[in-house]
Design a protein around this motif. Structure first.
Motif, mmCIF file in Angstrom:
data_model
loop_
_atom_site.group_PDB
_atom_site.id
_atom_site.type_symbol
_atom_site.label_atom_id
_atom_site.label_comp_id
_atom_site.label_asym_id
_atom_site.label_seq_id
_atom_site.Cartn_x
_atom_site.Cartn_y
_atom_site.Cartn_z
ATOM 1 N N PHE A 184 56.201 -28.486 -49.613
ATOM 2 C CA PHE A 184 55.945 -27.355 -48.732
ATOM 3 C C PHE A 184 56.264 -26.059 -49.478
ATOM 4 O O PHE A 184 57.372 -25.872 -49.975
ATOM 5 C CB PHE A 184 56.804 -27.454 -47.471
ATOM 6 C CG PHE A 184 56.524 -28.678 -46.643
ATOM 7 C CD1 PHE A 184 55.693 -28.609 -45.532
ATOM 8 C CD2 PHE A 184 57.078 -29.905 -46.978
ATOM 9 C CE1 PHE A 184 55.430 -29.740 -44.771
ATOM 10 C CE2 PHE A 184 56.818 -31.041 -46.223
ATOM 11 C CZ PHE A 184 55.986 -30.957 -45.118
ATOM 12 N N TYR A 185 55.278 -25.177 -49.532
ATOM 13 C CA TYR A 185 55.428 -23.876 -50.180
ATOM 14 C C TYR A 185 55.136 -22.786 -49.155
ATOM 15 O O TYR A 185 54.056 -22.766 -48.555
ATOM 16 C CB TYR A 185 54.444 -23.730 -51.338
ATOM 17 C CG TYR A 185 54.573 -24.772 -52.423
ATOM 18 C CD1 TYR A 185 55.411 -24.558 -53.513
ATOM 19 C CD2 TYR A 185 53.850 -25.958 -52.367
ATOM 20 C CE1 TYR A 185 55.533 -25.507 -54.521
ATOM 21 C CE2 TYR A 185 53.967 -26.916 -53.371
ATOM 22 C CZ TYR A 185 54.809 -26.680 -54.447
ATOM 23 O OH TYR A 185 54.923 -27.627 -55.436
ATOM 24 N N MET A 186 56.060 -21.868 -48.970
ATOM 25 C CA MET A 186 55.828 -20.776 -48.033
ATOM 26 C C MET A 186 56.755 -19.609 -48.347
ATOM 27 O O MET A 186 57.780 -19.747 -49.018
ATOM 28 C CB MET A 186 56.032 -21.239 -46.573
ATOM 29 C CG MET A 186 57.470 -21.326 -46.097
ATOM 30 S SD MET A 186 58.491 -22.562 -46.914
ATOM 31 C CE MET A 186 57.774 -24.073 -46.307
ATOM 32 N N SER A 187 56.382 -18.434 -47.882
ATOM 33 C CA SER A 187 57.247 -17.274 -47.765
ATOM 34 C C SER A 187 56.942 -16.673 -46.398
ATOM 35 O O SER A 187 56.012 -17.102 -45.710
ATOM 36 C CB SER A 187 56.970 -16.243 -48.865
ATOM 37 O OG SER A 187 57.184 -16.775 -50.152
ATOM 38 N N CYS A 188 57.709 -15.662 -46.011
ATOM 39 C CA CYS A 188 57.449 -14.967 -44.748
ATOM 40 C C CYS A 188 57.244 -13.493 -45.012
ATOM 41 O O CYS A 188 58.073 -12.851 -45.681
ATOM 42 C CB CYS A 188 58.604 -15.173 -43.764
ATOM 43 S SG CYS A 188 58.698 -16.830 -43.069
ATOM 44 N N ALA A 189 56.137 -12.964 -44.496
ATOM 45 C CA ALA A 189 55.870 -11.533 -44.565
ATOM 46 C C ALA A 189 56.405 -10.846 -43.316
ATOM 47 O O ALA A 189 56.461 -11.442 -42.238
ATOM 48 C CB ALA A 189 54.372 -11.286 -44.699
ATOM 49 N N GLN A 190 56.797 -9.602 -43.481
ATOM 50 C CA GLN A 190 57.303 -8.770 -42.385
ATOM 51 C C GLN A 190 56.201 -7.800 -41.985
ATOM 52 O O GLN A 190 55.831 -6.919 -42.751
ATOM 53 C CB GLN A 190 58.551 -8.026 -42.858
ATOM 54 C CG GLN A 190 59.637 -8.984 -43.322
ATOM 55 C CD GLN A 190 60.770 -8.330 -44.098
ATOM 56 O OE1 GLN A 190 61.807 -8.968 -44.333
ATOM 57 N NE2 GLN A 190 60.619 -7.071 -44.519
ATOM 58 N N ILE A 191 55.646 -7.988 -40.774
ATOM 59 C CA ILE A 191 54.514 -7.166 -40.370
ATOM 60 C C ILE A 191 54.787 -6.481 -39.028
ATOM 61 O O ILE A 191 55.591 -6.949 -38.230
ATOM 62 C CB ILE A 191 53.208 -7.978 -40.289
ATOM 63 C CG1 ILE A 191 53.265 -9.033 -39.181
ATOM 64 C CG2 ILE A 191 52.904 -8.639 -41.639
ATOM 65 C CD1 ILE A 191 51.917 -9.730 -38.939
ATOM 66 N N ARG A 192 54.086 -5.372 -38.815
ATOM 67 C CA ARG A 192 54.129 -4.642 -37.550
ATOM 68 C C ARG A 192 52.704 -4.484 -37.048
ATOM 69 O O ARG A 192 51.875 -3.833 -37.680
ATOM 70 C CB ARG A 192 54.795 -3.275 -37.741
ATOM 71 C CG ARG A 192 54.931 -2.442 -36.478
ATOM 72 C CD ARG A 192 55.933 -1.314 -36.694
ATOM 73 N NE ARG A 192 57.281 -1.849 -36.893
ATOM 74 C CZ ARG A 192 58.149 -1.358 -37.795
ATOM 75 N NH1 ARG A 192 57.805 -0.351 -38.585
ATOM 76 N NH2 ARG A 192 59.363 -1.897 -37.899
ATOM 77 N N VAL A 193 52.427 -5.106 -35.930
ATOM 78 C CA VAL A 193 51.079 -5.125 -35.376
ATOM 79 C C VAL A 193 50.902 -3.954 -34.409
ATOM 80 O O VAL A 193 51.718 -3.749 -33.503
ATOM 81 C CB VAL A 193 50.803 -6.454 -34.646
ATOM 82 C CG1 VAL A 193 49.409 -6.453 -34.029
ATOM 83 C CG2 VAL A 193 50.962 -7.636 -35.607
#
Length: 247
Positions: A184-193
């Protein structure tokens, strides 16, 4: 097919063929390396689906930036072999080794402040997936490689405004015929919708919790006739049986 030969080949490349989700784009505009991201320091995968690392990967670098997006925007997630992409000139494992077949999925979790929110205790919903096209025998990872490491998808038009963590994940299934073989490969992005969407996901899950160690989409032999990585011609459902959000 001599299954053992394909298994040995898969294991032989696994240590050198990893990747990192390391950049976001919005409508084609690249945001910069590690900008707005919670990414690991190295490219090693997660194997244990019950670990906290299954959320956003191991603790690594955390950006103080939040990326502004709007419903309907085309978002991109860039995966590279190491930070910066290729590890060596003409790196054959950049963005990831072609043997690492598997699905790619994208998830959101609502938070109060994307730059500072804890990754634990969140409710995640799936906004996109690319699994296996049985007609072309192409996996989501194949499409990512063909697009030079970029995974592109549209943010659902009804996503409500606010801050979110965006988790984009590759599951490499080349060694998944054995327990704890899936990578499993992942990162998390920080977004503002932005915008004024009012959509509510029909299904949310927790990480860890969404995946089970014995899930038939995690412990699976994807090798068919003559060693083809076509899942024996059968459709593939991403683990957890989580539906993609519809507007």
């Amino acid at each position: 097919m001599k299954f053992s030969l394909f298994a040995a080949a898969a294991f032989a490349v696994s240590a050198e063929a990893h990747c990192i989700f390391q950049e976001v784009s919005v409508n084609g505009a690249k945001q910069g390396s590690l900008v707005g991201l919670r990414a690991p320091y190295d490219n090693n995968p997660v194997y244990d689906v019950t670990s906290q690392d299954i959320i956003c990967q191991k603790q690594g670098t955390t950006s103080d930036k939040v990326i502004s997006v709007n419903p309907g925007d085309k978002l991109g997630a860039y995966f590279g072999h190491v930070i910066g992409g290729a590890q060596i000139p003409n790196d054959p494992d950049n963005p990831i080794a072609p043997s690492h077949k598997g699905p790619v999925t994208a998830w959101l979790a609502k938070v109060d402040n994307a730059a500072s929110a804890s990754k634990t205790g969140l409710k995640w919903f799936k906004v996109w997936e690319d699994t296996l096209d049985t007609s072309s025998k192409q996996w989501g990872v194949d499409h990512m490689i063909a697009n030079q490491g970029w995974v592109n998808f549209s943010l659902p038009t009804c996503v409500a405004p606010g801050d979110y963590l965006m988790r984009v994940e590759i599951i490499a299934l080349h060694s998944a015929y054995a327990a704890n073989g899936a990578q499993f490969y992942m990162s998390c992005a920080q977004i503002r919708v932005g915008g004024s969407g009012t959509g509510t996901p029909s299904q949310t899950v927790s990480f860890p919790g969404a995946y089970q160690k014995n899930d038939p989409s995690i412990v699976i032999n994807i090798y068919g006739a003559a060693g083809a990585t076509d899942n024996g011609g059968k459709p593939y459902n991403a683990p957890g049986n989580v539906a993609v959000m519809k507007c």
